[in-house]
Design a protein around this motif. Structure first.
Motif, PDB file in Angstrom:
ATOM      1  N   LEU C  64       0.812  -1.450  -0.074  1.00 15.47           N
ATOM      2  CA  LEU C  64      -0.135  -0.126  -0.153  1.00 15.47           C
ATOM      3  C   LEU C  64       0.838   1.094   0.004  1.00 15.47           C
ATOM      4  O   LEU C  64       0.682   2.381  -0.607  1.00 15.47           O
ATOM      5  CB  LEU C  64      -0.836  -0.133   1.189  1.00 15.47           C
ATOM      6  CG  LEU C  64      -2.063  -1.229   0.994  1.00 15.47           C
ATOM      7  CD1 LEU C  64      -3.046  -1.395   2.274  1.00 15.47           C
ATOM      8  CD2 LEU C  64      -3.057  -0.574   0.088  1.00 15.47           C
ATOM      9  N   CYS C  65       1.825   1.393   0.597  1.00 16.24           N
ATOM     10  CA  CYS C  65       2.954   2.278   0.484  1.00 16.24           C
ATOM     11  C   CYS C  65       3.463   2.315  -0.784  1.00 16.24           C
ATOM     12  O   CYS C  65       3.500   3.695  -1.193  1.00 16.24           O
ATOM     13  CB  CYS C  65       4.259   2.097   1.379  1.00 16.24           C
ATOM     14  SG  CYS C  65       3.627   2.366   3.283  1.00 16.24           S
ATOM     15  N   ALA C  68       0.648   4.307  -2.903  1.00 18.27           N
ATOM     16  CA  ALA C  68       0.668   5.824  -2.652  1.00 18.27           C
ATOM     17  C   ALA C  68       1.919   6.503  -3.131  1.00 18.27           C
ATOM     18  O   ALA C  68       1.397   7.542  -3.670  1.00 18.27           O
ATOM     19  CB  ALA C  68       0.795   5.755  -0.891  1.00 18.27           C
ATOM     20  N   ALA C  69       3.015   6.066  -2.996  1.00 21.47           N
ATOM     21  CA  ALA C  69       4.161   6.669  -3.579  1.00 21.47           C
ATOM     22  C   ALA C  69       4.092   7.026  -4.954  1.00 21.47           C
ATOM     23  O   ALA C  69       4.327   7.944  -5.797  1.00 21.47           O
ATOM     24  CB  ALA C  69       5.521   5.994  -3.197  1.00 21.47           C
ATOM     25  N   LEU C  70       3.719   5.712  -5.684  1.00 26.58           N
ATOM     26  CA  LEU C  70       3.661   5.799  -7.170  1.00 26.58           C
ATOM     27  C   LEU C  70       2.687   6.883  -7.649  1.00 26.58           C
ATOM     28  O   LEU C  70       2.473   7.541  -8.586  1.00 26.58           O
ATOM     29  CB  LEU C  70       3.362   4.367  -7.882  1.00 26.58           C
ATOM     30  CG  LEU C  70       4.554   3.342  -7.734  1.00 26.58           C
ATOM     31  CD1 LEU C  70       4.263   2.161  -8.164  1.00 26.58           C
ATOM     32  CD2 LEU C  70       5.775   4.150  -8.256  1.00 26.58           C
ATOM     33  N   ALA C  72       1.537   9.483  -5.937  1.00 28.86           N
ATOM     34  CA  ALA C  72       1.964  10.833  -5.534  1.00 28.86           C
ATOM     35  C   ALA C  72       2.975  11.241  -6.482  1.00 28.86           C
ATOM     36  O   ALA C  72       3.133  12.479  -7.059  1.00 28.86           O
ATOM     37  CB  ALA C  72       2.579  10.921  -4.067  1.00 28.86           C
ATOM     38  N   GLN C 104      -6.074   9.393  -1.063  1.00 33.05           N
ATOM     39  CA  GLN C 104      -5.428  10.315   0.083  1.00 33.05           C
ATOM     40  C   GLN C 104      -4.094  10.787  -0.637  1.00 33.05           C
ATOM     41  O   GLN C 104      -3.941  12.088  -0.072  1.00 33.05           O
ATOM     42  CB  GLN C 104      -4.866   9.269   1.265  1.00 33.05           C
ATOM     43  CG  GLN C 104      -4.174  10.014   2.500  1.00 33.05           C
ATOM     44  CD  GLN C 104      -3.866   9.039   3.609  1.00 33.05           C
ATOM     45  OE1 GLN C 104      -4.650   8.181   3.813  1.00 33.05           O
ATOM     46  NE2 GLN C 104      -2.762   9.070   3.941  1.00 33.05           N
ATOM     47  N   MET C 105      -3.729  10.708  -1.718  1.00 29.14           N
ATOM     48  CA  MET C 105      -2.506  11.257  -2.322  1.00 29.14           C
ATOM     49  C   MET C 105      -3.072  12.571  -2.985  1.00 29.14           C
ATOM     50  O   MET C 105      -2.267  13.317  -3.219  1.00 29.14           O
ATOM     51  CB  MET C 105      -1.901  10.275  -3.400  1.00 29.14           C
ATOM     52  CG  MET C 105      -1.210   9.134  -2.685  1.00 29.14           C
ATOM     53  SD  MET C 105      -0.051   9.767  -1.222  1.00 29.14           S
ATOM     54  CE  MET C 105      -0.948   9.352   0.301  1.00 29.14           C
ATOM     55  N   TYR C 108      -1.170  15.071  -0.748  1.00 29.31           N
ATOM     56  CA  TYR C 108       0.334  15.363  -0.936  1.00 29.31           C
ATOM     57  C   TYR C 108       0.662  15.096  -2.207  1.00 29.31           C
ATOM     58  O   TYR C 108       1.724  16.097  -2.340  1.00 29.31           O
ATOM     59  CB  TYR C 108       0.893  13.849  -0.014  1.00 29.31           C
ATOM     60  CG  TYR C 108       0.354  14.044   1.420  1.00 29.31           C
ATOM     61  CD1 TYR C 108      -0.828  13.027   1.667  1.00 29.31           C
ATOM     62  CD2 TYR C 108       0.973  15.031   2.238  1.00 29.31           C
ATOM     63  CE1 TYR C 108      -1.053  13.353   3.119  1.00 29.31           C
ATOM     64  CE2 TYR C 108       0.473  14.883   3.681  1.00 29.31           C
ATOM     65  CZ  TYR C 108      -0.635  14.068   3.815  1.00 29.31           C
ATOM     66  OH  TYR C 108      -0.792  13.999   5.330  1.00 29.31           O
TER      67      TYR C 108
ATOM     68  N   CYS D  65       1.394   5.243   4.692  1.00 27.85           N
ATOM     69  CA  CYS D  65       1.327   5.665   3.075  1.00 27.85           C
ATOM     70  C   CYS D  65       1.891   7.042   2.870  1.00 27.85           C
ATOM     71  O   CYS D  65       2.499   7.464   1.862  1.00 27.85           O
ATOM     72  CB  CYS D  65      -0.061   5.579   2.635  1.00 27.85           C
ATOM     73  SG  CYS D  65      -0.672   3.846   2.322  1.00 27.85           S
ATOM     74  N   THR D  66       1.680   7.977   3.833  1.00 29.62           N
ATOM     75  CA  THR D  66       1.831   9.347   3.802  1.00 29.62           C
ATOM     76  C   THR D  66       3.266   9.479   3.730  1.00 29.62           C
ATOM     77  O   THR D  66       3.956  10.215   3.148  1.00 29.62           O
ATOM     78  CB  THR D  66       1.055  10.360   4.877  1.00 29.62           C
ATOM     79  OG1 THR D  66      -0.208  10.242   4.524  1.00 29.62           O
ATOM     80  CG2 THR D  66       1.682  11.594   4.773  1.00 29.62           C
ATOM     81  N   ALA D  68       5.767   7.349   3.087  1.00 29.00           N
ATOM     82  CA  ALA D  68       6.134   6.792   1.805  1.00 29.00           C
ATOM     83  C   ALA D  68       6.091   7.693   0.836  1.00 29.00           C
ATOM     84  O   ALA D  68       6.957   8.011  -0.067  1.00 29.00           O
ATOM     85  CB  ALA D  68       5.605   5.422   1.458  1.00 29.00           C
ATOM     86  N   ALA D  69       4.946   8.421   0.784  1.00 30.76           N
ATOM     87  CA  ALA D  69       4.682   9.483  -0.541  1.00 30.76           C
ATOM     88  C   ALA D  69       5.505  10.487  -0.255  1.00 30.76           C
ATOM     89  O   ALA D  69       6.071  11.022  -1.258  1.00 30.76           O
ATOM     90  CB  ALA D  69       3.227   9.666  -0.440  1.00 30.76           C
TER      91      ALA D  69
END
Lengths: 129, 129, 129, 129, 129, 129
Positions: C64-65, C68-70, C72, C104-105, C108, D65-66, D68-69
């Motif tokens: 899941l991390c 999220a990163a991809l 963002a 959620q991204m 951010y 997740c935050t 990570a992003a």
């Protein structure tokens, strides 16, 4: 071709694109100059005259640096990366040197950026074949 | 130093950092291995063993590509850009070649990225003097 | 399957991809190993052996991390985001958990990044159906 | 605290920040509301009410997740990453889980982004000690 | 249309999208609300109610700022850039103003970002014709 | 001041910086021209002569677009954002217009980017006071 002593950045840029991609300015003019008058000339002058034609760093290394940077920035630069891969081959680099520069960007820009760069390289190589 | 025939990526990475920055692994271990066990070894193996030590692209060009990419990514990479400028000098590049690679990134990453890269370069050169 | 005590990062990486996506290494090898010898093995070792297989953070949260990163980072990572959405489902996450991490991204990485991430998720879900 | 049935996004956001960081809204109001009236309330409502308070993904995973992003986006998010590391600890994550999520971003955002994220984590942990 | 004195951010956002793109909320609801309940309303409230409808900066300038930012972020925002180009025309900007804002981003985001922005603009203009 | 009919991009750029920031070229020359001969002139010509001085988009809107783009790109552009905030005030924008453009970027570049932009604005305003 213009002589070094008196030429402008635009002339130096044009001399250089003759070596890398003789059609570049014409293609850019056809695609963009109606939308933005002066665009193609401005790009040749800025990118090629004010950067690539500068002494102090050889052309092949300059092109490999561009490949690396466009890769690290991410897959959204694919149109520009593909054209620059062609220019980098024209500057004397081998396919191996190009893919090595791209793959190294997995360290600095992450695996997605590097993989998308490899995808762009393969498209260029397959189109050449 | 390990022989080419039998060494691992970690050994090849260590051989290379001996040339570029003999203290690198120790500094990374001291700063990060308490937080993340195995970090320093992993970085040497991945970045230097799995990328920089590969054949197909010479070390000095690899380093200049890294300079270009870190510059284009933006000023937030300043800590890494500064260390890599030192490595690039150690790989045989001149200050001129380094600043030319950085300045060229004004074309691909924009002027802010290039200017912040020049700022990093100047800090390294002034610290050397 | 290798035992924990003696296996290498590559073996741990292969054990893990057996769970997430048994074909991954073969697909990568077929696509990229001619261009870059050793690529597929290197990726499995680095991403899966050196990161995902580490203790300290469970696999589902790790995936899941990554989602999220991809997200963002932006829509240019769509190919990698889609594969990782598949892996995240394989790790035990629900579709709801995945779209919530993506949405959620918007906070951010901005709305464009989040929307393009939702587009990637929908493509994966529709292909599954 | 507001009841689930009738509360607004702003109320749900305020309930959540009571758990993660009771001073957050007041600090934001003091820093920014003179510059931008309504800023602090808008942020609590949007980020916490419209995202973190949503069902479907647990709070601790949301926070990781935050982390990570923000790490993958790069070192320029250090101020936000540090606050969110504090929130992630408050959500029940361990320091190990946090640094593992950050380190994993070396795969997706590159080593510079991951290292700068580790630097932020260490600053937070040292300030806590 | 709601009166200024008593309306919520969502109402202000809906008033504004009536001017810029009356179908926007419906299109977003149809595309995304099954995946993420409440998405379309949340976006209208946040982007249009909480930002575009604010006093202090006129709508046309706000839209041109968005065009500039999406361009500088890079070609991966093309779907959002294209919709916002349509909104910017609806806000009273000319095609010239739009392409000038995009081209200026060659300075701040680099030539690839600017060129990919020009490509998006041309697609919108050609679809209009 | 040069007349419109015969002047070069460099002259047009110099005319413009006389209005926005009369010391700009001298400051840039002092900081960078030893490192990179021709840098300051090149920047004035490219950014100001080839972009800001173009007709088709008024100067104040151009400057606000730059503020927006630099904010969305992220906090690493803070040095350039701060100088451009000063230029934007000189172009006739109010502080309110500037912070509104920055805050709007929470939608497109995310909250971290917007907050870091607000931080830069506050530093400039406090230095002015």
């Amino acid at each position: 071709m213009s002589t070094a002593a008196t030429n402008t950045a635009l002339e130096r840029g044009r001399d250089l694109t003759q070596q890398l991609n003789p059609n570049l300015e014409a293609v850019l003019a056809e695609r963009y100059d109606d939308l933005l008058p002066g665009f193609s000339e401005s790009l040749i002058e800025w990118a090629y005259g004010r950067h690539y034609a500068r002494p102090g760093l050889d052309l092949k290394t300059r092109q490999l640096c561009t490949i690396a940077a466009l890769t690290a920035l991410g897959g959204q630069t694919a149109p520009q990366l593909k054209i620059n891969i062609e220019h980098t081959l024209a500057s004397g680099a081998s396919r191996t040197e190009i893919v090595e520069a791209i793959w190294q960007m997995a360290v600095y820009g992450g695996l997605p950026a590097a993989i998308n760069g490899l995808n762009a390289a393969r498209e260029v190589f397959e189109a050449e074949a």
